[in-house]
Scaffold this motif. Sequence first.
Motif, PDB file in Angstrom:
ATOM      1  N   ASP A   1       0.830  -1.211   0.000  1.00 36.65           N
ATOM      2  CA  ASP A   1       0.000   0.000   0.000  1.00 36.65           C
ATOM      3  C   ASP A   1       0.864   1.259   0.000  1.00 36.65           C
ATOM      4  OD1 ASP A   1      -2.410  -1.314  -0.065  1.00 36.65           O
ATOM      5  OD2 ASP A   1      -2.859  -1.080   2.069  1.00 36.65           O
ATOM      6  N   ALA A   2       1.932   1.251   0.834  1.00 37.70           N
ATOM      7  CA  ALA A   2       2.805   2.424   0.930  1.00 37.70           C
ATOM      8  C   ALA A   2       3.540   2.679  -0.381  1.00 37.70           C
ATOM      9  CB  ALA A   2       3.802   2.229   2.072  1.00 37.70           C
ATOM     10  N   ILE A   3       3.973   1.608  -1.048  1.00 37.33           N
ATOM     11  CA  ILE A   3       4.689   1.754  -2.319  1.00 37.33           C
ATOM     12  C   ILE A   3       3.802   2.451  -3.349  1.00 37.33           C
ATOM     13  CG2 ILE A   3       5.525   0.415  -4.299  1.00 37.33           C
ATOM     14  CD1 ILE A   3       6.671  -1.571  -2.203  1.00 37.33           C
TER      15      ILE A   3
ATOM     16  N   PRO B   1       9.106   3.766  -7.026  1.00 33.05           N
ATOM     17  CA  PRO B   1       9.242   3.011  -8.278  1.00 33.05           C
ATOM     18  C   PRO B   1       9.876   1.650  -8.045  1.00 33.05           C
ATOM     19  CG  PRO B   1      10.981   4.640  -8.119  1.00 33.05           C
ATOM     20  CD  PRO B   1      10.077   4.878  -6.932  1.00 33.05           C
ATOM     21  N   GLY B   2       9.623   0.731  -8.964  1.00 31.60           N
ATOM     22  CA  GLY B   2      10.327  -0.539  -8.936  1.00 31.60           C
ATOM     23  C   GLY B   2       9.424  -1.747  -8.829  1.00 31.60           C
TER      24      GLY B   2
ATOM     25  N   GLY C   1      15.857  -4.653 -12.755  1.00 31.78           N
ATOM     26  CA  GLY C   1      15.802  -3.196 -12.705  1.00 31.78           C
ATOM     27  C   GLY C   1      15.610  -2.742 -11.266  1.00 31.78           C
ATOM     28  N   PRO C   2      15.094  -1.525 -11.056  1.00 37.94           N
ATOM     29  CA  PRO C   2      14.883  -1.020  -9.691  1.00 37.94           C
ATOM     30  C   PRO C   2      13.899  -1.905  -8.927  1.00 37.94           C
ATOM     31  CG  PRO C   2      14.704   0.745 -11.312  1.00 37.94           C
ATOM     32  CD  PRO C   2      14.744  -0.528 -12.087  1.00 37.94           C
ATOM     33  N   ILE C   3      14.118  -1.997  -7.611  1.00 35.93           N
ATOM     34  CA  ILE C   3      13.280  -2.835  -6.750  1.00 35.93           C
ATOM     35  C   ILE C   3      12.641  -1.965  -5.687  1.00 35.93           C
ATOM     36  CG2 ILE C   3      13.323  -4.683  -5.018  1.00 35.93           C
ATOM     37  CD1 ILE C   3      15.573  -5.975  -6.658  1.00 35.93           C
ATOM     38  N   ALA C   4      11.334  -2.085  -5.555  1.00 37.94           N
ATOM     39  CA  ALA C   4      10.599  -1.353  -4.514  1.00 37.94           C
ATOM     40  C   ALA C   4      10.434  -2.180  -3.256  1.00 37.94           C
ATOM     41  CB  ALA C   4       9.220  -0.931  -5.038  1.00 37.94           C
TER      42      ALA C   4
ATOM     43  N   PRO D   1      15.536   4.217  -2.870  1.00 34.09           N
ATOM     44  CA  PRO D   1      15.236   4.907  -1.608  1.00 34.09           C
ATOM     45  C   PRO D   1      13.734   4.878  -1.325  1.00 34.09           C
ATOM     46  CG  PRO D   1      16.826   6.173  -2.889  1.00 34.09           C
ATOM     47  CD  PRO D   1      16.352   5.054  -3.780  1.00 34.09           C
ATOM     48  N   GLY D   2      13.412   4.544  -0.093  1.00 35.52           N
ATOM     49  CA  GLY D   2      12.011   4.386   0.273  1.00 35.52           C
ATOM     50  C   GLY D   2      11.498   2.974   0.095  1.00 35.52           C
ATOM     51  N   GLY D   3      12.289   2.114  -0.577  1.00 36.38           N
ATOM     52  CA  GLY D   3      11.901   0.721  -0.765  1.00 36.38           C
ATOM     53  C   GLY D   3      12.032  -0.072   0.521  1.00 36.38           C
ATOM     54  N   PHE D   4      11.374  -1.222   0.560  1.00 33.12           N
ATOM     55  CA  PHE D   4      11.324  -2.056   1.753  1.00 33.12           C
ATOM     56  C   PHE D   4      12.224  -3.274   1.615  1.00 33.12           C
ATOM     57  CE2 PHE D   4       7.373   0.300   1.819  1.00 33.12           C
ATOM     58  CZ  PHE D   4       7.158   0.574   3.164  1.00 33.12           C
ATOM     59  N   ILE D   5      12.928  -3.600   2.708  1.00 33.06           N
ATOM     60  CA  ILE D   5      13.678  -4.847   2.813  1.00 33.06           C
ATOM     61  C   ILE D   5      13.056  -5.634   3.957  1.00 33.06           C
ATOM     62  CG2 ILE D   5      15.904  -5.943   3.234  1.00 33.06           C
ATOM     63  CD1 ILE D   5      15.808  -2.300   2.185  1.00 33.06           C
ATOM     64  N   ILE D   6      12.526  -6.818   3.658  1.00 28.95           N
ATOM     65  CA  ILE D   6      11.819  -7.631   4.643  1.00 28.95           C
ATOM     66  C   ILE D   6      12.598  -8.931   4.834  1.00 28.95           C
ATOM     67  CG2 ILE D   6       9.652  -8.771   5.228  1.00 28.95           C
ATOM     68  CD1 ILE D   6       8.269  -6.866   3.247  1.00 28.95           C
ATOM     69  N   ILE D   7      12.887  -9.268   6.092  1.00 26.05           N
ATOM     70  CA  ILE D   7      13.621 -10.481   6.429  1.00 26.05           C
ATOM     71  C   ILE D   7      12.660 -11.421   7.145  1.00 26.05           C
ATOM     72  CG2 ILE D   7      15.702 -11.424   7.463  1.00 26.05           C
ATOM     73  CD1 ILE D   7      16.270  -9.207   5.449  1.00 26.05           C
TER      74      ILE D   7
END
Length: 570
Positions: A115-117, A123-124, A222-225, A250-256
Amino acid sequence: MSLYPSLGTDASLADRYLRLIKRSLLNELYLELEAVLHYLLLCRRQGAEPDAEVIRDIAARRPDIMARLVAVRNDGNMVLWPEDGGRPYDPRDISEHVHTMIGCQRLDHLHFCLDAILAEDIPGDMIETGVWRGGATIFMRAHLAAHGVTDRIVWVADSFRGVPAPSVQEDKDYDLSKRRAPILAVSEERVKALFARYDLLDDQVRFLPGWFRDTLPQAPTGPIALLRLDGDLYESTMDALLTLYDRVVPGGFIIIDDYGALPPCRQAVEDFRTERGITTPLEPIDWTGMAWRKEGKRPPRSESSPDAPFTVIERPQPPLSACDFYHTMETPEGVIAGQWDLRTNTAAYLGAVDFAGKSVLEIGPASGYLTFHMEQAGASVTAVEPPLKRLWDVFPHQGIDRDAWRASFLQGIIRVRNSFWYMHHHLKSQTRLIETVPEAVPAAIGRFDIGVLAAILLHTRSPFSILESVAARVNETIIVTDLYDSTLGELPVMRLIPDAEGAAVLDTWWSFSPRFFVQALGCLGFPNAEVHIHHQHGPNGMLAPMFTVVACRPSVSRSKEPGREIRTDR
């Protein structure tokens, strides 16, 4: 007994659809059937005869089983049953039929990130590394579908044969390989079938089968969101971070996913963050999941510019073994043969144009033979390729497995693009390579003296759109080269090549008459044109007839006779 409270009456159709997808992925819709399975397994374990009344109404007769299933589904945990002696009974290999292990809380968090993306226009694409049955990626694709998003891809990366056996010290006590944990080995065919069951298997879903160390470095994302890591081990987690983190915008999420559950995964994340100096706090999702957002200056919102986005690409020099040459080229290892050998008649191929001191916009450089030839002739070159997630246009021939063809074609294109970077580094080229939509080359990349479209428009759905896009960026001259079909005569025509009766041709659409480009470019502001007829050495050593149209704006001195034919056969 539900994992989710009821939605209000004002909930949108998208919210209702996504809630239903979650309930299905977590098997909440048919939880009683799963509870019956557990009841039967427990009866067998205890040597007891199943009670038919319990089976008929498991929720009323064994609410303890139902409550246990709801609790672990919320947490994304395993269903373990206590037994005498302190060792719990784990029926997972026979009882686990959910489509995702991540549970309600991590699924809700994924929903929040998506939702935030969209709300913030980050982008991405989205990618998960380690997908099991594919539930999280199915939800990503469902979210795009629910919101009508058509310009993002969901990447599904997995070995599809289980977790690799430990090969680094940090993983030595955690053997989750297929031999020890067969439930983790889910085939690509089974994951694709599950996507199809949700009616979500389409061109916005791309699969990356294989070990991460082999597939992720060349993955055309390419770019990753959103980057979701679920590789369990140190090596798998580190492979994904080292390869993909720099692609997260920038602003993208990394989830572990496994930060709390598996110490090797946690160690990989901590080591990577320490090496990179990442101090953004980790935010807990549930008992195991962690996430953070990448810091940095975000690009402007897309609605601020009508242009298509573009990315300046820089790649390290690949090994020669990773390259396929589309053009015959002279490399440090000697001459390497390609499908086309333009070396003996390059001047004719480019219409005898003088490139000294000129800026050039080239569409589709392939291995870069013409790119580097023009640069060595004194030009500064900007080459444009479409993003790999799009590739060139695929003809929609019915009855052909286009996904399989695309996957094979993609691997070939990657190897051809590797050859471009191999020669780019060898020649110390200053050529700029940009990925963007050829039909809408953005103004932000600048203006150019010369535009070059060398045997590329025959592979595109809308050749005139690309011609128009290039013309809008070029001040002086446009060069178009293509195969010469003398049967088309003198009319300004383009002929569709694929037909229902013949062999399926998925990457070639058209043949053109030279007059088509003379007339089209005249309409676009390039009325002074010459047509060069020549031959080039093509596949299997054939000598292929070709034409090159060189068209200039009125202020540029060239031919006074539009469409004048010049033969330069060799």
